[in-house]
Enzyme design. Structure first.
Site, PDB file in Angstrom:
ATOM      1  N   ASP A 189       0.978  -1.163   0.354  1.00 13.25           N
ATOM      2  CA  ASP A 189      -0.278   0.229   0.384  1.00 13.25           C
ATOM      3  C   ASP A 189       0.851   2.018   0.012  1.00 13.25           C
ATOM      4  OD1 ASP A 189      -2.492   1.757   0.330  1.00 13.25           O
ATOM      5  OD2 ASP A 189      -1.562   1.476   2.770  1.00 13.25           O
TER       6      ASP A 189
ATOM      7  N   ASP B  72      -0.421   4.841   1.272  1.00 12.68           N
ATOM      8  CA  ASP B  72      -0.552   6.152   2.610  1.00 12.68           C
ATOM      9  C   ASP B  72      -0.342   5.849   3.674  1.00 12.68           C
ATOM     10  OD1 ASP B  72      -0.482   8.464   3.268  1.00 12.68           O
ATOM     11  OD2 ASP B  72      -2.889   9.109   2.803  1.00 12.68           O
TER      12      ASP B  72
END
Length: 328
Positions: free
Chosen positions: A15, A17
Site C-alpha cells: 500500500d 499512504d
C-alpha cells in the site's frame, strides 16, 4: 537473510499512504526498506485505490521520495477495473466513463471504447473518483445502470484525505448511483481481490506478501485474494484495533514498520491455551486477555492477538477484549 520474514516470499504488494509515505513525506526507514528488496531478489508492486492519478504519476511521486518505482510497478484500481471489464465484455464494447481521463485511458488500453453519454449505447458503466464529477455525470450513470448495463466501480472508499480534512470519496459517489438505481456495482479495487490478483500477475509472483496499514482495505483485500498479509503500525490501524479485528481482517503478521521484513518473524507457540511469543505469554478467557510482558513489546501483542483470535475464531464484528498486563 535466509531466516528473515521476507525470505518466505517472492514479492511485496505494498500500500502507499500509511506504509510508504504519510502526506507529502516518506515514513522513516520505508524508502530504504523498499530499496533493499531488490538486493534479496524480491519483486515489488504498489497497489493503490486512487483512480484519479495515472500509474505514471504515482510512480513519479514515489521516485521523488527516493523509492524504487517504475511505472509498471504501480497497479491502480483503474487498471484492475480495465482487466475486470475486459474479462467480462467483448473487445470494443462501449463503456460509459464516470470518472477521470486516467480511468478512460485504462479502459481504452483494455481494448474497450470509453464513451461519455448514454446516447452512445454503452453496455457497461465504470465509476472512479474524479473531483470534477457533477450531478449530470451521476445522472448519466444512473440512467445507463437503471437501463440494465453492467456497473463497475474502481473502489468504494467512502472518504478521501485532503489538505483541509476528509472529503467524500468514490464510495460516496457510487452510493448516490446505488440509491438512485437500487443496483450494486462490481468492485475492482481494495478490499476486493481483483486488484491484488492483477498486481501478482504483473510481477509473476506465486508467493506475494500484501503489506498495508488498514485492515478494512489492505488486509481484508489481501486475505480475500488468498495471499499472506502483514499489517504495519505506521498508518491508520493500531495494535488495539488489530487485536479487535473481524476474522476476515486479521493479518498473518504484525510489524512495526517495513524494516520488520528483514528480521526473523518470531513463532507463536500455543500450549494448553497459553500462547507464547518471544518472552511474552498471553491467555484469553471470559472476554479478558491476560498478557505477561511489556505493553510496548510487539511480541506481547503478537501473543495477545493469537490468544484472542483462538478464543474468538469467527466474528463479523470487531470485538475488543479487556487487556490485563502483567510484568514478568
Amino acid at each position: 537473510m535466509a531466516d528473515s520474514l521476507i525470505s518466505l516470499f517472492d514479492a511485496v504488494l505494498s500500500d502507499l499512504d500509511g506504509v510508504v509515505y504519510a502526506g507529502p513525506h516518506a515514513i522513516p526507514g520505508a524508502v530504504e526498506s523498499l530499496q533493499r528488496l531488490e538486493t534479496v531478489g524480491v519483486g515489488l508492486g504498489y497497489v493503490t485505490n486512487n483512480a484519479s492519478r495515472t500509474p505514471a504519476q504515482v510512480a513519479a511521486h514515489l521516485r521523488e521520495l527516493g523509492a524504487p518505482a517504475e511505472d509498471h510497478q504501480v497497479v491502480s484500481s483503474s487498471q484492475a477495473a480495465g482487466e475486470l471489464l475486459a474479462s467480462m465484455l467483448p473487445a470494443g464494447a462501449h463503456v460509459l466513463i464516470t470518472g477521470s481521463a486516467a480511468l478512460a485511458h485504462e479502459i481504452e488500453l483494455a481494448g474497450l471504447k470509453p464513451v461519455h453519454s448514454a446516447a452512445e449505447s454503452p453496455v457497461a458503466v465504470v465509476q472512479g473518483f474524479n473531483p470534477e464529477i457533477g450531478w449530470k455525470d451521476l445522472a448519466e450513470a444512473s440512467y445507463v445502470v437503471a437501463g440494465g448495463a453492467m456497473w463497475f466501480a474502481t473502489n468504494t472508499d467512502m472518504s478521501i484525505p485532503q489538505a483541509r480534512g476528509m472529503a467524500p470519496g468514490n464510495g460516496t459517489l457510487v452510493a448516490a448511483v446505488a440509491a438512485a438505481t437500487g443496483k450494486t456495482p462490481l468492485v475492482a479495487g481494495k478490499p476486493e481481490a481483483p486488484l491484488f490478483h492483477a498486481a501478482a500477475k504483473r510481477l509473476k509472483a506465486d508467493r506475494p506478501l500484501v503489506v498495508g496499514d488498514r485492515l478494512d482495505t489492505d488486509i481484508l483485500g489481501g486475505n480475500r485474494a488468498g495471499f499472506a498479509t502483514a499489517a504495519v503500525l505506521t498508518g491508520v490501524d493500531t495494535t488495539h484495533t488489530i487485536i479487535a479485528a473481524r476474522t476476515d481482517e486479521r493479518p498473518d503478521y504484525l510489524l512495526a514498520d517495513l524494516a520488520g521484513l528483514y528480521t526473523p518473524y518470531p513463532e507463536v507457540v500455543s500450549d494448553a491455551g497459553m500462547f507464547r511469543c518471544g518472552a511474552a505469554t498471553a491467555v484469553a478467557g471470559d472476554g479478558i486477555v491476560t498478557v505477561t510482558g511489556l505493553e510496548g513489546d510487539l511480541d506481547a501483542w503478537r501473543a495477545a492477538c493469537a490468544a484472542w483470535w483462538a478464543a474468538v475464531p469467527d466474528t463479523d464484528v470487531a470485538q475488543t477484549p479487556q487487556l490485563v498486563w502483567r510484568n514478568h
